[in-house]
Structure formats: structure tokens, C-alpha cells
Design an enzyme around this catalytic site. Sequence first.
Site, PDB file in Angstrom:
ATOM      1  N   ASN A  71       0.827  -1.205   0.000  1.00 31.25           N
ATOM      2  CA  ASN A  71       0.000   0.000   0.000  1.00 31.25           C
ATOM      3  C   ASN A  71       0.857   1.248   0.000  1.00 31.25           C
ATOM      4  O   ASN A  71       1.956   1.269   0.548  1.00 31.25           O
ATOM      5  CB  ASN A  71      -0.985  -0.009   1.182  1.00 31.25           C
ATOM      6  CG  ASN A  71      -0.465   0.753   2.390  1.00 31.25           C
ATOM      7  OD1 ASN A  71      -0.593   1.972   2.491  1.00 31.25           O
ATOM      8  ND2 ASN A  71       0.163   0.024   3.309  1.00 31.25           N
ATOM      9  N   CYS A 131       7.798   7.646   9.194  1.00 29.56           N
ATOM     10  CA  CYS A 131       7.352   8.590   8.159  1.00 29.56           C
ATOM     11  C   CYS A 131       8.516   9.400   7.558  1.00 29.56           C
ATOM     12  O   CYS A 131       9.609   9.407   8.086  1.00 29.56           O
ATOM     13  CB  CYS A 131       6.262   9.484   8.715  1.00 29.56           C
ATOM     14  SG  CYS A 131       6.714  10.265  10.223  1.00 29.56           S
ATOM     15  N   THR A 194       5.040  -1.433   7.869  1.00 39.55           N
ATOM     16  CA  THR A 194       5.174  -2.177   6.609  1.00 39.55           C
ATOM     17  C   THR A 194       6.633  -2.205   6.115  1.00 39.55           C
ATOM     18  O   THR A 194       7.435  -1.340   6.444  1.00 39.55           O
ATOM     19  CB  THR A 194       4.280  -1.550   5.534  1.00 39.55           C
ATOM     20  OG1 THR A 194       4.576  -0.163   5.462  1.00 39.55           O
ATOM     21  CG2 THR A 194       2.815  -1.751   5.848  1.00 39.55           C
ATOM     22  N   GLY A 244       1.983  -7.814  12.241  1.00 42.27           N
ATOM     23  CA  GLY A 244       2.561  -8.175  10.947  1.00 42.27           C
ATOM     24  C   GLY A 244       2.023  -9.521  10.534  1.00 42.27           C
ATOM     25  O   GLY A 244       2.490 -10.557  10.990  1.00 42.27           O
TER      26      GLY A 244
END
Length: 305
Positions: A71, A131, A194, A244
Site C-alpha cells: 500500500n 514517516c 510495513t 505483521g
Amino acid sequence: MNKVDLSVSLCGVTLKNPIIAASGTYGFGRDFTRFYDISRLGGISAKGVTPKERAGNPPVRIVETPSGILNAVGLQNPGIDAFLETELPWMLEQGTTVICNISGNTIEEFCDMARKLNNSSVAFIEVNVSCPNVHAGGKVFGSDPESILAVTQAVRRCTDKPIVVKLSPNVSDIAEMAVAAQEGGADAVSLINTITGMAIDVNTRRPVLGNITGGMSGPAVRPVALRMCYQAAQAVSIPVVGMGGIMTGEDVVMFLLAGCTAVQVGTANLADPMACVRIIDQLEDYMNRKGIKRVEELVGALITE
Ligand SMILES: Cc1cc2nc3c(=O)[nH]c(=O)nc-3n(C[C@H](O)[C@H](O)[C@H](O)COP(=O)(O)O)c2cc1C
């Protein structure tokens, strides 16, 4: 069926069970209320909020992969003020334990959000250090122990709420990152976010995702996640929240045995809206089958010798 005790204590907060809906795959829970009573969950980690509203990345934003997804949603969210005014009151009315997941581009942005959350009724702040940029240097927060230490210390000074630092798996030594979070004053760490991946369309010769690269999640990442949770739990004395690729109750047991106090379920919610409650029931079944009375007995109970 015998009644088993599914409750866990996480940083002094009692969760009904160790199953938390993971950030970004559950929104604020609204879409799930037509399937079940969302107060059944141990908690909900809300969609990651940023200081201002974000539209996210251009499409395509999600691609299927064998045993998982990639994603690149890009933190689409209404912003911290709208979260506090609209989403949080609604979530609290549902009787859920709310974790607010925050993402900033600078340490100051993380601190501003932590200050705003300090007087709210969120149970925890989950600091997403995976981020894009730090104020100076342009490094990813979560890939460098010094940045993790700095952001954690700064957020610690801005709030009395328990802080859960969410670690990136895109590092060579996860234990070092977990230790940096602990040294910075984190009350817990959560992992994994992720794993960076990519998909290419061989007909158009173009990347499939609008963002070119994205984050991989789902069952394919579970062995990596489990290994990292185990290593993090060995390295720190604060609780570890594992995630996960968790799809079943037995997957939860693996993470608890590896040393996790609680777990989060992400991609499974996208495949099956009933996933979290099914997983809670499966965990309870496992405990009944094995004669385990309290789920906390499983935490760190892995046998390695
Ligand atoms: C569509 C999507 C959006 C996500 N958004 C966020 C987010 O806003 N903040 C965050 O910390 N993690 C986010 N994540 C990461 C998940 O919370 C979780 O760490 C990861 O997907 C691994 O768990 P899973 O394999 O059970 O999905 C997102 C994951 C997906 C698939």
C-alpha cells in the site's frame, strides 16, 4: 466452555483482550459497527493523524501480492483537530480503548499533536516514526536510533499519556531501535510497520503504485515480524506490541510467546471485516484446548533450550 481470562495489562491500562485493530486498516471503526460490536476489541489504533488534513497519495494506492498487499495510501486523514472534535468522541461512545497514532514531518509536529492529545481521553499515543522526513537532514525517523531517541524524548516532555513508539522494520538492527525508544522514555514499542516493496506492470513497464514504492503487509511478512518482535522483546524491559500478518488466533499465540504483551491486526481486516472478533474467539478456543486460564501466561513463554 470454561471462561478464560483474556485481559492484559499494557502500561497500566487494562485491555479486555490483547487484540487491537491496527492503524490504517480500521479507519476510526465506523465501517465495522455494522458487522459487530467494536467494544469487543482490546483496543483500536486509529488511522494515523497528522497536524493538518491530508489527501494521501495519487492512485493506484493498493496492490495485491502473494500472501499480502502493498500500500501507498500516504496517510490520508482528516487532521488532529477533526480527530479530536469528531472521531474521538464517537469512538469513546462505542466503549473502545482508543490509541491515537500520530505521524509528523518534524519533531515539533509530533510534539504539537502530543500536547493536543494530552487533555483528551485517548488511552495511548502511538508515535509512528516510520514517516518521511526529519526537520534537519531528511532522514527517516525510524531508520536511525538517534532520531528515534530524539523524537521520543521530545514527545515524552509534551504528554503524560503512555507513549507507544511504532518501529519501522526497514532497518538492519531492530533491537537497537527498540532500545533507543526505551531510552527516550517510551512506555512500549509496537512493531512492525510495513516493509518497503514495489510492483511493476510488465505490459506498461510502469510501477503499479502511484507512489512507485509502497509498504508490504499481510501473512507474507509474518515470519519477519515475529523475528523482530522476539529480538525487540529480548532487548527491552518495556512491553512490546506485535503485528505483521496476524490472521488467526494461533498467529496471536506466536507473537505472545515471542514476548509481545498485545498484538495488532491490520491487513486481515481488509480481507475479512470479522477478522478481529474471529481471532479473539480463536484465541479463546486455543486457551480452552490447552487449559490455559490467563492469556498473560503466554507472554514470553517461548521455549528455546
Ligand atoms: C492500507 C494501510 C494503511 C496503513 N496506515 C498506517 C498508518 O496510518 N499508521 C501506521 O502507523 N501504520 C499504518 N499501516 C501499517 C499497519 O498498521 C501495520 O503496521 C502493518 O500493516 C503490519 O500489520 P498487518 O500485516 O497485520 O497489516 C497501514 C497499513 C496498511 C495496509
